[in-house]
Design a protein around this motif. Structure first.
Motif, PDB file in Angstrom:
ATOM      1  N   PRO A  44       0.876  -1.089  -0.082  1.00 27.76           N
ATOM      2  CA  PRO A  44       0.053  -0.041   0.018  1.00 27.76           C
ATOM      3  C   PRO A  44       0.733   1.331   0.002  1.00 27.76           C
ATOM      4  CG  PRO A  44      -0.704  -1.639   1.614  1.00 27.76           C
ATOM      5  CD  PRO A  44       0.579  -2.164   1.062  1.00 27.76           C
ATOM      6  N   TRP A  45       2.110   1.157   0.538  1.00 24.27           N
ATOM      7  CA  TRP A  45       2.965   2.356   0.566  1.00 24.27           C
ATOM      8  C   TRP A  45       4.005   2.228  -0.550  1.00 24.27           C
ATOM      9  CZ3 TRP A  45       7.608  -0.103   1.107  1.00 24.27           C
ATOM     10  CH2 TRP A  45       7.276  -1.729   1.767  1.00 24.27           C
ATOM     11  N   GLY A  46       3.765   1.237  -1.394  1.00 22.35           N
ATOM     12  CA  GLY A  46       5.006   1.164  -2.370  1.00 22.35           C
ATOM     13  C   GLY A  46       5.360   2.181  -3.254  1.00 22.35           C
ATOM     14  N   LYS A  47       4.224   3.078  -3.777  1.00 22.37           N
ATOM     15  CA  LYS A  47       4.387   4.153  -4.516  1.00 22.37           C
ATOM     16  C   LYS A  47       4.573   5.338  -4.067  1.00 22.37           C
ATOM     17  CE  LYS A  47       2.156   1.865  -8.453  1.00 22.37           C
ATOM     18  NZ  LYS A  47       2.203   0.277  -7.838  1.00 22.37           N
ATOM     19  N   HIS A  48       4.782   5.579  -2.593  1.00 22.88           N
ATOM     20  CA  HIS A  48       4.891   6.625  -1.879  1.00 22.88           C
ATOM     21  C   HIS A  48       6.197   7.393  -2.362  1.00 22.88           C
ATOM     22  CE1 HIS A  48       5.931   9.286   1.462  1.00 22.88           C
ATOM     23  NE2 HIS A  48       4.685   9.372   1.775  1.00 22.88           N
ATOM     24  N   PRO A  49       5.952   8.745  -2.569  1.00 17.84           N
ATOM     25  CA  PRO A  49       7.500   9.529  -3.056  1.00 17.84           C
ATOM     26  C   PRO A  49       8.442   9.301  -2.191  1.00 17.84           C
ATOM     27  CG  PRO A  49       5.650  10.984  -2.389  1.00 17.84           C
ATOM     28  CD  PRO A  49       4.881   9.578  -2.229  1.00 17.84           C
ATOM     29  N   GLY A  50       8.339   8.936  -0.928  1.00 19.77           N
ATOM     30  CA  GLY A  50       9.510   8.839   0.077  1.00 19.77           C
ATOM     31  C   GLY A  50      10.095   7.443   0.129  1.00 19.77           C
ATOM     32  N   VAL A  51       9.445   6.374  -0.849  1.00 18.80           N
ATOM     33  CA  VAL A  51      10.067   5.166  -0.897  1.00 18.80           C
ATOM     34  C   VAL A  51      11.064   4.918  -1.843  1.00 18.80           C
ATOM     35  CG1 VAL A  51       9.390   2.917  -1.334  1.00 18.80           C
ATOM     36  CG2 VAL A  51       8.102   4.079   0.516  1.00 18.80           C
ATOM     37  N   GLN A  52      12.006   4.230  -1.702  1.00 20.70           N
ATOM     38  CA  GLN A  52      13.140   3.950  -2.708  1.00 20.70           C
ATOM     39  C   GLN A  52      13.175   2.424  -2.873  1.00 20.70           C
ATOM     40  OE1 GLN A  52      16.904   5.657  -1.710  1.00 20.70           O
ATOM     41  NE2 GLN A  52      16.115   7.808  -1.956  1.00 20.70           N
ATOM     42  N   PRO A  53      12.519   1.818  -3.634  1.00 21.36           N
ATOM     43  CA  PRO A  53      12.567   0.175  -3.865  1.00 21.36           C
ATOM     44  C   PRO A  53      13.851  -0.276  -4.139  1.00 21.36           C
ATOM     45  CG  PRO A  53      10.676   1.174  -4.819  1.00 21.36           C
ATOM     46  CD  PRO A  53      11.527   2.374  -4.646  1.00 21.36           C
ATOM     47  N   VAL A  54      14.259  -1.328  -3.580  1.00 22.13           N
ATOM     48  CA  VAL A  54      15.642  -1.871  -4.128  1.00 22.13           C
ATOM     49  C   VAL A  54      15.665  -3.365  -3.876  1.00 22.13           C
ATOM     50  CG1 VAL A  54      16.568  -1.331  -1.755  1.00 22.13           C
ATOM     51  CG2 VAL A  54      18.162  -1.856  -3.698  1.00 22.13           C
TER      52      VAL A  54
END
Length: 502
Positions: A44-54
């Protein structure tokens, strides 16, 4: 500090999946690490602008260095207990040393590690799981970063392994024959307080380089926890019969049959229950003050969340969501063994959106649209073989599917709304399997549905399994497509047609 990202290793797990949104609320930039970037983005939070997926593999040092690069601090929330590996302690040790190397190479200043309570005693040595958790903490301390280690007993919260163990046993068994650990003392802690301590340690530099015991306000026995749960759930009082001859191995198989918790995870939990896990100090309470939730309060809140279908994360979230190498395109057959492919397709006249809605709600209480007794039988056999069986059901968001979710004895690998659902088998098999649903809506008010199974056998037993199941696949797939069409209110105007190359 907030100018540099905070790395969360295990961001899609039970604790990490709740920690990330809490860090985002406080204004941190979060580098959310998981084996699958798609799984991070599906949260649910995966597309938050503060998230950097790695993408990170704890046994790939280079991926760890890339994840740590530029970060101020890292939360170490990964463990190998959820996997069926025979020597998870060795895997934990390897991952911890890789983390130390990555920290030294990138200049990460702080590491916050969630470990386990328990003291090694001559009369009751620590379980293999708890001993491994302690060793990981010691290894992390060898690096250049200041390590904060939080040692916790059982975590109580909706979806936690400890809570699910109590919940399913108490719900389903009015009489339980248990090992003698039923009277072992413990100091459980609510997931809310665990998260409070994790964030509080990041915000308070005085916690750097120290180890803390964290627990709730109650010291209870497991007998008391079972009775407490029964009272909060409105159950008749359960009869608990502790006997000395029931071993952890036998108990774990019984738990695996009765609950959705896999046998290897149940065994680690049960072996740890023989150890008294009570806080030896409470210095953390002065440095990170918060209102501690009682065991009864934690159980009550967990039940309320379950009733509202508002469970944020569960212990079943732990699992890979990466496409197996053998399923990728471009490799010759001899590179990784022969892959068998089998399926059916049918063209349906009707609304493609309704067809997709039927496909994405498959499994769980809905069932598989044909032969539910055969699916249940396969699930029961899987439980006997120490697999997950069908009891994991669907995720809490019953009306949709997301990458990384557990779905009965499958794991969702890919979702393209209206077009594709790809599942990876997590049941016990002599091989590896995928199940794919594809919808092609190139025609006006019509859709072609393809249902395809792919299987990479392991040795002779794998080949025997594939051909033994072949007639059942024919029966199931053909009729599943017919029933999917009926459930979507569409007209199937050509009989299901066989596809594949097996």
């Amino acid at each position: 500090m907030q100018d540099r990202p905070i790395l969360v290793l295990g961001s899609t797990g039970y604790v990490g999946g709740r920690l990330v949104p809490l860090l985002l609320e406080k204004g941190f930039t979060v580098r959310a690490a998981s084996r699958s970037v798609d799984k991070v983005r599906a949260r649910p939070w995966g597309k938050h602008p503060g998230v950097q997926p790695v993408a990170v593999d704890m046994h790939d040092p280079d991926s760890l260095v890339r994840a740590c690069d530029g970060c101020f601090a890292a939360f170490y929330l990964v463990h190998s207990m959820a996997g069926p590996a025979r020597d998870f302690a060795e895997m934990e040790r390897d991952a911890a040393y890789n983390m130390v190397s990555a920290v030294n190479a990138t200049g990460v200043e702080r590491v916050i590690y969630l470990g386990g309570l328990g003291e090694d005693r001559d009369d009751v040595p620590l379980s293999k799981h708890l001993r491994s958790r302690a060793e990981v903490g010691r290894i992390l301390g060898l690096g250049s970063a200041q390590v904060t280690m939080l040692r916790a007993a059982q975590i109580l919260g909706s979806g936690s392994a400890s809570f699910e163990l109590i919940r399913y046993l108490a719900d389903r068994l009015p009489i339980m024959i248990t090992p003698k650990w039923l009277n072992t003392r413990a100091q459980p802690i609510a997931i809310r307080n665990v998260l409070g301590y994790l964030v509080g340690c990041l915000e308070n530099p005085e916690t750097a380089g120290r180890s803390f015991d964290i627990g709730g306000p109650d010291v209870v026995t497991y007998r008391e926890l079972f009775h407490m749960y029964g009272e909060e759930a409105g159950l008749r009082r359960r009869i608990l019969l502790p006997v000395p001859f029931v071993s952890p191995r036998l108990s774990s198989h019984w738990v695996g049959l009765v609950t959705p918790i896999p046998v290897h995870l149940a065994r680690s939990l049960i072996e740890g229950l023989r150890n008294e896990v009570v806080c030896q100090e409470d210095a953390i309470r002065d440095l990170v003050p918060q209102e501690l939730v009682s065991c009864r309060g934690a159980i009550r809140r967990a039940l309320q969340k379950i009733e509202r279908h508002a469970v944020d994360t569960t212990c079943f979230d732990v699992g890979g969501a990466c496409l197996p190498e053998w399923a990728g395109a471009g490799d010759p057959g001899y590179a990784g063994g022969t892959v068998y492919e089998f399926g059916y397709k049918a063209r349906l006249q009707g609304d493609p959106e309704k067809v997709w809605k039927v496909v994405e709600t498959i499994g769980g209480r809905q069932g598989w649209y044909y032969g539910d007794i055969l699916w249940r039988l396969r699930g029961f056999i899987d439980k006997l073989l120490a697999g997950p069986g069908l009891r994991r059901g669907r995720p809490q968001h019953e009306d949709s599917v997301h990458v990384g979710d557990a779905l009965d004895f499958w794991r969702i690998l890919a979702v393209t709304p209206g077009e594709r659902l790809l599942l990876l088998a997590e049941m016990r098999l002599p091989g590896e399997a995928l199940l794919e649903f594809e919808l092609d809506s190139h025609w006006e008010n019509a859709v072609e549905v393809r249902m395809t199974a792919r299987f990479l056998p392991h040795g002779l037993w794998g080949l025997a399994y594939w051909w033994a199941m072949y007639p059942f696949h024919c029966l199931l797939f053909r009729n599943m497509l017919k029933n999917i069409s009926e459930a979507a209110g569409t007209h199937i105007y050509s009989p299901p047609e066989r596809i594949g190359k097996s």
